[in-house]
Each structure stands twice: as C-alpha cells, then as structure tokens.
Motif scaffolding. Structure first.
Motif, PDB file in Angstrom:
ATOM      1  N   LEU A   7       0.858  -1.182   0.000  1.00 25.72           N
ATOM      2  CA  LEU A   7       0.000   0.000   0.000  1.00 25.72           C
ATOM      3  C   LEU A   7       0.891   1.228   0.000  1.00 25.72           C
ATOM      4  O   LEU A   7       1.653   1.461   0.953  1.00 25.72           O
ATOM      5  N   GLY A   8       0.852   2.019  -1.055  1.00 22.07           N
ATOM      6  CA  GLY A   8       1.653   3.231  -1.142  1.00 22.07           C
ATOM      7  C   GLY A   8       3.115   2.984  -0.827  1.00 22.07           C
ATOM      8  O   GLY A   8       3.705   1.984  -1.239  1.00 22.07           O
ATOM      9  N   ASN A   9       3.701   3.910  -0.082  1.00 25.30           N
ATOM     10  CA  ASN A   9       5.099   3.778   0.322  1.00 25.30           C
ATOM     11  C   ASN A   9       5.233   3.172   1.716  1.00 25.30           C
ATOM     12  O   ASN A   9       6.277   3.299   2.357  1.00 25.30           O
ATOM     13  N   SER A  10       4.176   2.523   2.178  1.00 31.48           N
ATOM     14  CA  SER A  10       4.202   1.934   3.513  1.00 31.48           C
ATOM     15  C   SER A  10       4.822   0.543   3.479  1.00 31.48           C
ATOM     16  O   SER A  10       5.228   0.040   2.431  1.00 31.48           O
ATOM     17  N   ASN A  11       4.884  -0.101   4.631  1.00 29.79           N
ATOM     18  CA  ASN A  11       5.324  -1.485   4.731  1.00 29.79           C
ATOM     19  C   ASN A  11       4.144  -2.446   4.804  1.00 29.79           C
ATOM     20  O   ASN A  11       4.308  -3.614   5.145  1.00 29.79           O
ATOM     21  N   THR A  12       2.941  -1.947   4.504  1.00 27.98           N
ATOM     22  CA  THR A  12       1.753  -2.792   4.533  1.00 27.98           C
ATOM     23  C   THR A  12       1.679  -3.599   3.249  1.00 27.98           C
ATOM     24  O   THR A  12       1.387  -3.072   2.175  1.00 27.98           O
ATOM     25  N   MET A  13       1.950  -4.887   3.367  1.00 19.78           N
ATOM     26  CA  MET A  13       2.009  -5.757   2.202  1.00 19.78           C
ATOM     27  C   MET A  13       0.612  -6.273   1.854  1.00 19.78           C
ATOM     28  O   MET A  13      -0.186  -6.578   2.739  1.00 19.78           O
ATOM     29  N   ILE A  14       0.316  -6.335   0.548  1.00 18.92           N
ATOM     30  CA  ILE A  14      -0.989  -6.829   0.117  1.00 18.92           C
ATOM     31  C   ILE A  14      -0.872  -8.101  -0.735  1.00 18.92           C
ATOM     32  O   ILE A  14      -1.868  -8.794  -0.962  1.00 18.92           O
ATOM     33  N   ALA A  15       0.338  -8.421  -1.197  1.00 18.61           N
ATOM     34  CA  ALA A  15       0.554  -9.646  -1.982  1.00 18.61           C
ATOM     35  C   ALA A  15       2.045  -9.892  -2.124  1.00 18.61           C
ATOM     36  O   ALA A  15       2.855  -8.969  -1.954  1.00 18.61           O
ATOM     37  N   GLN A  16       2.391 -11.132  -2.440  1.00 22.01           N
ATOM     38  CA  GLN A  16       3.783 -11.525  -2.681  1.00 22.01           C
ATOM     39  C   GLN A  16       3.835 -12.469  -3.869  1.00 22.01           C
ATOM     40  O   GLN A  16       2.883 -13.205  -4.132  1.00 22.01           O
ATOM     41  N   THR A  17       4.957 -12.460  -4.582  1.00 25.94           N
ATOM     42  CA  THR A  17       5.128 -13.410  -5.679  1.00 25.94           C
ATOM     43  C   THR A  17       6.512 -14.020  -5.641  1.00 25.94           C
ATOM     44  O   THR A  17       7.487 -13.365  -5.263  1.00 25.94           O
ATOM     45  N   ASN A  18       6.583 -15.288  -6.017  1.00 27.78           N
ATOM     46  CA  ASN A  18       7.847 -16.005  -6.113  1.00 27.78           C
ATOM     47  C   ASN A  18       7.812 -16.872  -7.359  1.00 27.78           C
ATOM     48  O   ASN A  18       6.747 -17.226  -7.866  1.00 27.78           O
ATOM     49  N   ARG A  19       8.978 -17.248  -7.834  1.00 26.40           N
ATOM     50  CA  ARG A  19       9.041 -18.099  -9.014  1.00 26.40           C
ATOM     51  C   ARG A  19       8.994 -19.561  -8.603  1.00 26.40           C
ATOM     52  O   ARG A  19       9.509 -19.938  -7.554  1.00 26.40           O
TER      53      ARG A  19
ATOM     54  N   PHE B 239       4.806 -18.236 -11.884  1.00 23.49           N
ATOM     55  CA  PHE B 239       4.873 -17.394 -10.700  1.00 23.49           C
ATOM     56  C   PHE B 239       3.841 -17.888  -9.690  1.00 23.49           C
ATOM     57  O   PHE B 239       2.698 -18.154 -10.045  1.00 23.49           O
ATOM     58  N   VAL B 240       4.255 -18.010  -8.449  1.00 24.52           N
ATOM     59  CA  VAL B 240       3.322 -18.337  -7.375  1.00 24.52           C
ATOM     60  C   VAL B 240       3.015 -17.044  -6.639  1.00 24.52           C
ATOM     61  O   VAL B 240       3.922 -16.388  -6.121  1.00 24.52           O
ATOM     62  N   VAL B 241       1.744 -16.675  -6.622  1.00 22.91           N
ATOM     63  CA  VAL B 241       1.332 -15.390  -6.041  1.00 22.91           C
ATOM     64  C   VAL B 241       0.424 -15.641  -4.848  1.00 22.91           C
ATOM     65  O   VAL B 241      -0.538 -16.400  -4.946  1.00 22.91           O
ATOM     66  N   ASN B 242       0.729 -15.013  -3.742  1.00 20.29           N
ATOM     67  CA  ASN B 242      -0.122 -15.092  -2.558  1.00 20.29           C
ATOM     68  C   ASN B 242      -0.805 -13.743  -2.362  1.00 20.29           C
ATOM     69  O   ASN B 242      -0.154 -12.757  -2.015  1.00 20.29           O
ATOM     70  N   VAL B 243      -2.098 -13.699  -2.644  1.00 25.58           N
ATOM     71  CA  VAL B 243      -2.871 -12.465  -2.485  1.00 25.58           C
ATOM     72  C   VAL B 243      -3.461 -12.452  -1.082  1.00 25.58           C
ATOM     73  O   VAL B 243      -4.159 -13.387  -0.683  1.00 25.58           O
ATOM     74  N   PHE B 244      -3.194 -11.411  -0.330  1.00 24.15           N
ATOM     75  CA  PHE B 244      -3.624 -11.334   1.062  1.00 24.15           C
ATOM     76  C   PHE B 244      -5.147 -11.187   1.154  1.00 24.15           C
ATOM     77  O   PHE B 244      -5.802 -10.796   0.187  1.00 24.15           O
ATOM     78  N   PRO B 245      -5.728 -11.512   2.323  1.00 20.93           N
ATOM     79  CA  PRO B 245      -7.185 -11.383   2.491  1.00 20.93           C
ATOM     80  C   PRO B 245      -7.686  -9.972   2.193  1.00 20.93           C
ATOM     81  O   PRO B 245      -6.993  -8.985   2.485  1.00 20.93           O
ATOM     82  N   HIS B 246      -8.872  -9.892   1.606  1.00 21.12           N
ATOM     83  CA  HIS B 246      -9.550  -8.629   1.311  1.00 21.12           C
ATOM     84  C   HIS B 246      -8.811  -7.788   0.269  1.00 21.12           C
ATOM     85  O   HIS B 246      -8.982  -6.570   0.212  1.00 21.12           O
ATOM     86  N   VAL B 247      -7.988  -8.440  -0.562  1.00 19.70           N
ATOM     87  CA  VAL B 247      -7.270  -7.738  -1.634  1.00 19.70           C
ATOM     88  C   VAL B 247      -7.753  -8.268  -2.983  1.00 19.70           C
ATOM     89  O   VAL B 247      -7.892  -9.476  -3.173  1.00 19.70           O
ATOM     90  N   ASP B 248      -8.020  -7.379  -3.878  1.00 24.30           N
ATOM     91  CA  ASP B 248      -8.538  -7.666  -5.210  1.00 24.30           C
ATOM     92  C   ASP B 248      -7.531  -8.526  -5.996  1.00 24.30           C
ATOM     93  O   ASP B 248      -6.497  -8.041  -6.444  1.00 24.30           O
ATOM     94  N   TYR B 249      -7.852  -9.808  -6.187  1.00 23.28           N
ATOM     95  CA  TYR B 249      -6.878 -10.700  -6.829  1.00 23.28           C
ATOM     96  C   TYR B 249      -6.772 -10.459  -8.340  1.00 23.28           C
ATOM     97  O   TYR B 249      -5.730 -10.748  -8.949  1.00 23.28           O
ATOM     98  N   VAL B 250      -7.805  -9.899  -8.968  1.00 23.07           N
ATOM     99  CA  VAL B 250      -7.710  -9.546 -10.390  1.00 23.07           C
ATOM    100  C   VAL B 250      -6.736  -8.379 -10.573  1.00 23.07           C
ATOM    101  O   VAL B 250      -5.930  -8.358 -11.519  1.00 23.07           O
TER     102      VAL B 250
END
Length: 205
Positions: A149-161, A175-186
């Motif tokens: 989220l913005g320039n914060s450290n609040t992470m909303i998703a991660q991706t790894n190969r 790519f393996v993507v982990n979308v955090f709860p309540h985050v738009d996965y599209v």
C-alpha cells in the motif's frame, strides 16, 4: 504511523471490483508461455489448478495490449502500454475499454534505471501522481516481489518463481502469487502481467 511490516491492509483493497476480494488469502499460480506469437499469453489458476483468469496478447497491434479475461472469457481489464515514455508506463481500463472514463490505474517504473525492481501504481483519481497508491518492490530476476500500500510497509501480496521440470521442458515461466485477504486478486494478477511485460521489453529491445 506506518503499519507493522507484513500487517494486513486496514481496509479492503478493491480496485477492479469488490467481488474479487476474498476474506481469506488467495493463492494464484500464473503460468506464462515462453513461446508465444504475441509474447503475452498467461493462464492464472487457483490452488486446485482450476483456471480463473487468462491473458491474451494482441498479435498485430501497434501498441502492446493485453486483455485479462475470466474463465468464461469475459474481459475484466485491458492493459495498454503508453509508447514513447521513459518509465514504461501502462494504463489499465475496465473491461476491454480504452475510454479515459474507464481508466482504473496506471503503472510505471519508479525510475528509469533500476538495479532492483520498483514500480509505482496510481489509481485513476490520483491525477497529480505526487504519491503512489501502491508500490511493487523486490527482484524480478529472482521472481521475488512484494506489493505494498503506497510507500508503507503494509504488504498486500507476494510473488515467487516456481521451478519444475515440466515448466522447464515446456518452456513455461511460473509465478506463485499469494494475495492477502480482502485484496482484489484480479488487480494483483494484472500487476504481475505488467511486471513481466516491463522486464521482458528490457531484453527484447
């Protein structure tokens, strides 16, 4: 005050639509065909391997254009690269529209020359673009990036190969993507595609 590192977003992140925000983490697998006439074919599957989303590139288009569709083939967002820009700017519209009124967000490199990956994301209403609404940071070459989220450290998703023998033999990039709860996965899936496109162009020139 910044949220603790890795803390969930304080409110739902619905950029494309609230219907794509699940109350739980959504694991996605994004598979890119290494050999593709258009250079932009992706398939997004869920934890059970069922197809959720698909991206097709425009083969004979003057501009790079990618359309992300749901499993039924309905267009959800269209991604267009702005030509003649220093920062590899992409614009993302609702459905398969190109009308300014349907603009959802734009993505661009935070700086022209980068050793590490850093992309800024601006929502359509953020016309001044003084501060980004979301940021992608990490190492694309290691396929390890985080979405904030913005320039914060609040992470909303991660991706790894993900490396598998099958992927190597079939020349697929996964790519393996982990979308955090309540985050738009599209929204996150579209960002992963654009992230890949921006770095692909660097080596195709």
């Amino acid at each position: 005050m910044a949220a603790p590192y890795g803390a969930p977003p304080p409110a739902p992140v619905a950029v494309v639509s609230p219907q794509f925000c699940a109350p739980y983490a959504v694991p996605l697998t994004v598979v890119k065909k290494a050999i593709s006439l258009s250079g932009g074919d992706f398939v997004v599957t869920d934890a059970n391997g069922a197809e959720m989303l698909r991206v097709k590139g425009a083969v004979f288009s003057m501009h790079d254009r990618r359309v992300l569709r749901d499993a039924a083939g309905r267009p959800l967002v269209s991604m267009h690269e702005k030509v003649f820009t220093m920062h590899n700017r992409w614009e993302v519209f609702r459905g398969d529209s190109t009308n300014a009124g349907d603009l959802l967000f734009t993505v661009k490199k935070a700086s022209v020359f980068q050793l590490k990956t850093e992309l800024d994301v601006f929502l359509a209403r953020n016309t001044a673009e003084q501060a980004c609404d979301f940021k992608i940071r990490g190492s694309y070459f290691e396929r390890s990036c985080a979405f904030y989220l913005g320039n914060s450290n609040t992470m909303i998703a991660q991706t790894n190969r993900k490396y598998t023998v099958t992927n190597v033999l079939l020349e697929k990039d996964t790519f393996v993507v982990n979308v955090f709860p309540h985050v738009d996965y599209v929204f996150i899936a579209a960002l992963v595609v654009i992230l890949d496109e921006i770095h692909r162009e660097r080596f195709d020139d």
